[in-house]
Write a protein that holds these residues in place. Sequence first.
Motif, PDB file in Angstrom:
ATOM      1  N   LEU A 221       0.825  -1.217   0.000  1.00 49.09           N
ATOM      2  CA  LEU A 221       0.000   0.000   0.000  1.00 49.09           C
ATOM      3  C   LEU A 221       0.855   1.261   0.000  1.00 49.09           C
ATOM      4  CD1 LEU A 221      -2.957  -0.888   2.402  1.00 49.09           C
ATOM      5  CD2 LEU A 221      -3.159  -0.102   0.035  1.00 49.09           C
ATOM      6  N   ARG A 222       1.981   1.245   0.732  1.00 49.01           N
ATOM      7  CA  ARG A 222       2.861   2.422   0.747  1.00 49.01           C
ATOM      8  C   ARG A 222       3.392   2.705  -0.658  1.00 49.01           C
ATOM      9  NH1 ARG A 222       4.782   0.297   5.667  1.00 49.01           N
ATOM     10  NH2 ARG A 222       6.659  -0.539   4.678  1.00 49.01           N
ATOM     11  N   THR A 223       3.826   1.655  -1.337  1.00 50.57           N
ATOM     12  CA  THR A 223       4.348   1.833  -2.708  1.00 50.57           C
ATOM     13  C   THR A 223       3.248   2.338  -3.637  1.00 50.57           C
ATOM     14  OG1 THR A 223       5.909   0.015  -2.346  1.00 50.57           O
ATOM     15  CG2 THR A 223       5.516   0.682  -4.617  1.00 50.57           C
ATOM     16  N   LEU A 224       2.059   1.799  -3.480  1.00 48.38           N
ATOM     17  CA  LEU A 224       0.937   2.200  -4.331  1.00 48.38           C
ATOM     18  C   LEU A 224       0.548   3.647  -4.074  1.00 48.38           C
ATOM     19  CD1 LEU A 224      -0.772   0.913  -6.511  1.00 48.38           C
ATOM     20  CD2 LEU A 224      -2.372   0.149  -4.763  1.00 48.38           C
ATOM     21  N   HIS A 225       0.575   4.073  -2.816  1.00 47.60           N
ATOM     22  CA  HIS A 225       0.245   5.460  -2.499  1.00 47.60           C
ATOM     23  C   HIS A 225       1.228   6.423  -3.159  1.00 47.60           C
ATOM     24  CE1 HIS A 225      -2.155   4.181   1.315  1.00 47.60           C
ATOM     25  NE2 HIS A 225      -2.931   4.272   0.247  1.00 47.60           N
ATOM     26  N   LEU A 226       2.500   6.038  -3.196  1.00 53.74           N
ATOM     27  CA  LEU A 226       3.485   6.871  -3.878  1.00 53.74           C
ATOM     28  C   LEU A 226       3.138   7.012  -5.354  1.00 53.74           C
ATOM     29  CD1 LEU A 226       6.801   5.448  -2.337  1.00 53.74           C
ATOM     30  CD2 LEU A 226       5.557   7.496  -1.665  1.00 53.74           C
ATOM     31  N   MET A 227       2.646   5.940  -5.949  1.00 52.52           N
ATOM     32  CA  MET A 227       2.293   5.982  -7.367  1.00 52.52           C
ATOM     33  C   MET A 227       1.079   6.878  -7.615  1.00 52.52           C
ATOM     34  SD  MET A 227       2.938   2.042  -8.588  1.00 52.52           S
ATOM     35  CE  MET A 227       2.715   2.461 -10.318  1.00 52.52           C
ATOM     36  N   ASN A 229       0.364   9.490  -6.079  1.00 58.55           N
ATOM     37  CA  ASN A 229       0.836  10.872  -6.033  1.00 58.55           C
ATOM     38  C   ASN A 229       1.438  11.312  -7.364  1.00 58.55           C
ATOM     39  OD1 ASN A 229       0.087  11.082  -3.348  1.00 58.55           O
ATOM     40  ND2 ASN A 229       2.105  10.531  -2.567  1.00 58.55           N
ATOM     41  N   GLU A 230       1.821  10.349  -8.198  1.00 58.95           N
ATOM     42  CA  GLU A 230       2.426  10.628  -9.503  1.00 58.95           C
ATOM     43  C   GLU A 230       1.462  10.315 -10.645  1.00 58.95           C
ATOM     44  OE1 GLU A 230       5.842  11.427 -10.214  1.00 58.95           O
ATOM     45  OE2 GLU A 230       6.072  11.934  -8.100  1.00 58.95           O
ATOM     46  N   MET A 231       0.178  10.175 -10.340  1.00 62.60           N
ATOM     47  CA  MET A 231      -0.779   9.666 -11.321  1.00 62.60           C
ATOM     48  C   MET A 231      -0.794  10.478 -12.613  1.00 62.60           C
ATOM     49  SD  MET A 231      -4.817   8.872 -10.756  1.00 62.60           S
ATOM     50  CE  MET A 231      -5.797   8.082 -12.033  1.00 62.60           C
ATOM     51  N   LEU A 241      -4.674   0.741 -14.781  1.00 64.03           N
ATOM     52  CA  LEU A 241      -5.666  -0.302 -14.495  1.00 64.03           C
ATOM     53  C   LEU A 241      -5.154  -1.262 -13.427  1.00 64.03           C
ATOM     54  CD1 LEU A 241      -6.960  -1.007 -18.102  1.00 64.03           C
ATOM     55  CD2 LEU A 241      -8.317  -0.138 -16.197  1.00 64.03           C
ATOM     56  N   ASN A 242      -3.877  -1.601 -13.502  1.00 67.71           N
ATOM     57  CA  ASN A 242      -3.286  -2.429 -12.454  1.00 67.71           C
ATOM     58  C   ASN A 242      -3.366  -1.735 -11.100  1.00 67.71           C
ATOM     59  OD1 ASN A 242      -2.101  -5.090 -13.090  1.00 67.71           O
ATOM     60  ND2 ASN A 242      -1.080  -3.978 -14.724  1.00 67.71           N
ATOM     61  N   MET A 243      -3.155  -0.426 -11.088  1.00 68.03           N
ATOM     62  CA  MET A 243      -3.204   0.331  -9.830  1.00 68.03           C
ATOM     63  C   MET A 243      -4.607   0.280  -9.213  1.00 68.03           C
ATOM     64  SD  MET A 243      -0.843   3.586 -10.951  1.00 68.03           S
ATOM     65  CE  MET A 243      -1.325   4.608  -9.533  1.00 68.03           C
ATOM     66  N   TYR A 244      -5.631   0.474 -10.043  1.00 67.00           N
ATOM     67  CA  TYR A 244      -7.010   0.403  -9.527  1.00 67.00           C
ATOM     68  C   TYR A 244      -7.304  -0.986  -8.957  1.00 67.00           C
ATOM     69  CZ  TYR A 244      -8.516   4.933 -11.422  1.00 67.00           C
ATOM     70  OH  TYR A 244      -8.682   6.273 -11.661  1.00 67.00           O
ATOM     71  N   SER A 449       9.796  11.581   4.785  1.00 68.69           N
ATOM     72  CA  SER A 449       8.564  11.787   4.018  1.00 68.69           C
ATOM     73  C   SER A 449       8.531  10.777   2.900  1.00 68.69           C
ATOM     74  CB  SER A 449       8.493  13.204   3.451  1.00 68.69           C
ATOM     75  OG  SER A 449       9.566  13.435   2.590  1.00 68.69           O
ATOM     76  N   LEU A 450       7.333  10.271   2.625  1.00 66.60           N
ATOM     77  CA  LEU A 450       7.183   9.250   1.588  1.00 66.60           C
ATOM     78  C   LEU A 450       6.921   9.935   0.252  1.00 66.60           C
ATOM     79  CD1 LEU A 450       5.014   6.656   3.493  1.00 66.60           C
ATOM     80  CD2 LEU A 450       7.379   6.395   2.821  1.00 66.60           C
ATOM     81  N   LYS A 451       8.003  10.044  -0.529  1.00 64.70           N
ATOM     82  CA  LYS A 451       7.887  10.633  -1.864  1.00 64.70           C
ATOM     83  C   LYS A 451       8.462   9.659  -2.873  1.00 64.70           C
ATOM     84  CE  LYS A 451       8.251  15.563  -0.801  1.00 64.70           C
ATOM     85  NZ  LYS A 451       9.035  16.776  -1.078  1.00 64.70           N
ATOM     86  N   LEU A 452       7.920   9.700  -4.052  1.00 62.33           N
ATOM     87  CA  LEU A 452       8.480   8.850  -5.115  1.00 62.33           C
ATOM     88  C   LEU A 452       9.799   9.452  -5.610  1.00 62.33           C
ATOM     89  CD1 LEU A 452       8.026   6.378  -6.826  1.00 62.33           C
ATOM     90  CD2 LEU A 452       6.891   7.818  -8.501  1.00 62.33           C
ATOM     91  N   HIS A 453       9.861  10.769  -5.706  1.00 64.84           N
ATOM     92  CA  HIS A 453      11.087  11.442  -6.163  1.00 64.84           C
ATOM     93  C   HIS A 453      11.542  12.402  -5.095  1.00 64.84           C
ATOM     94  CE1 HIS A 453       9.098  10.789 -10.284  1.00 64.84           C
ATOM     95  NE2 HIS A 453       9.959   9.807 -10.042  1.00 64.84           N
TER      96      HIS A 453
END
Length: 459
Positions: A221-227, A229-231, A241-244, A449-453
Motif C-alpha cells: 500500500l505504501r508503494t501504491l500510495h506513492l504511485m 501521487n504521480e498519477m 488499471l493495475n493500480m485500480y 517523508s514518503l515521496k516517489l522522487h
Amino acid sequence: MKESIFVSLKLGELIKKARKGKGFRQEDLADDLISTATISNIERGAYTVSKSKLEHVCSKLELDLENINLPEKEEFSEREMQFLLIMLEQDIDACNLEHAWKSLQNFSIASDHPLQAWFYYLKGKYYFKKNVWNQASVCFSKGIQVIDNFPEVIYSNISAACYNELSRIAYYQNDIEQALNYVNTGIEIFVQSGERVYLEYQLLVNKVIYLKNQKRIEEALRTLHLMWNEMDKIKSTEVLLNMYELHAELLNKTERYEEATTYALAGMELARIEGNHERLFDLWTVLGSSYIYLEQWNKAEQCLQSALRLKERIKKEYLLISTYTQLGKLYSTTGKVRVAIHTLEEAVRLGKQTNDAFRLCEALEVLGDCYLRKDKNKKAKKSYEEALYIAEQHALKVQARNILLKLACCCQKSDPENYQKYIESFFQMHIQLQERREIAMKLENQIDSLKLHSDPPGS
C-alpha cells in the motif's frame, strides 16, 4: 548459411527510385523468390535481407550491385541501427515474432558496441514471448552486462528494463522472493532523467504485485500510495488499471470493503473505455470479493458471473483461478456446498495446469475451508497439506502460517501428535513474520517523508 546484407536507408531509397522510374509497382517485382512484403521492407531500408534476394530485385531493375555503395562498404550510422532496433521492438510488442526473429538473426553489430545491450534486450523479449525462460534470462543478463561495460549509456534504462523482465520471469516461475529482488534492483538503478520514462511505473506496479502475493500488505500500500501521487505522470493505461485493481485488492485485505468497491468500479470504467477485457475480468473478480466480505451475496455472484462471461476473451488462463476460488468461497459461505466444491476443484485444476503457485495455494486453502465447514476433516487436511507444501516451496510465509493453524484445527481431536507439531510450527512462523514486520517498521521510520522522487538540489 545464406549471406545476408543490411539494406541502409540510402540503398532502400535508391531501389525505390529505380522501381518508380521504370513505372513498376512493388507487386510487379514480386514472384516465387521474393514477396511484396520483402520488397516493401527493402525500400524502407534499415532492414536485413538475404544477398540473393537483394540481387534478384536489383537485376529486375537493371541495377548493378557492384557499382552501388553496398552495406559492407558503407559505414552505417548509429541512427540507422537505432531505427532498425525500434522497428524490431515494435514488431515484438505487436507479436510479429517470426518476422522480428529473422531480423534479429540477421542483425549485425560489433561486439564492443553499446547498442548490443538493446539487441540482447530484444532477443530476451522474443524468448519471453515464446515462454523460453532460460534463453530469455541469458539474454537479459547479457544486456545488463553490456551496460555495465558502457556506464555512459545507463541513461537508456535498458539495464532497468532487463531487471524488470527478469523479475517477471521469476514471478512466472513462482519465485516471488527473487522477483522482488530483481524489481528492487531495477527501481534502484532507474535513471529518472533518462529514456523509457514509463518503465519506472511498470517496475513499481510489479513490486506491488509481488508484495501483495507475499501478503506484505502495508508495504504494498505504501508503494501504491506513492504511485497515486504521480498519477498525472503515468501515461500507460495498463499500469493505471493495475493500480485500480491492486488498490481494491489491498483495501479488501485491510477490511476497507466499501472503499475497495469505489476503486474497482473506477477501474472498470477505464477498462471498459479502453476495451481491456483482461483487466475488466480481474476487476469484476475483485469487486465480487468486496461484496462477499460485505455479505451482499447477490451482487457478489453477479460480479463473478460477469467476469466468467468474459473468459473466452482471456488469453491468460491462470486469471480464471481467482474467479473460481472467489465463487467457490461464496457458494460455501451461503451453504451451497456441493456446487462450491465443484467450483473450487475447477480452480485447483486450473492452478495445477497453469503452474500458478500463489493462486493454486489460495484455491486449495479455500477448498480446505469448505471441507472443514462441513466437518470433513480428512479431506480438509489433505487440501491444507497440499497448500502448505506449495506455500513452503515458494516462501509464501503468511499463507503457510495461516494454513498451519487450520491444519492444527483438523488434528486437534483425532491426531494429538500432529496437532502439537503444527501448533509449534505455527508459532515459529508467527515469530519470523513479526520480526520481518518490525524490520520493515524500522525502515519506514527512517524515512522522513514518503515521496516517489526526492526534491532536486536547491529546490
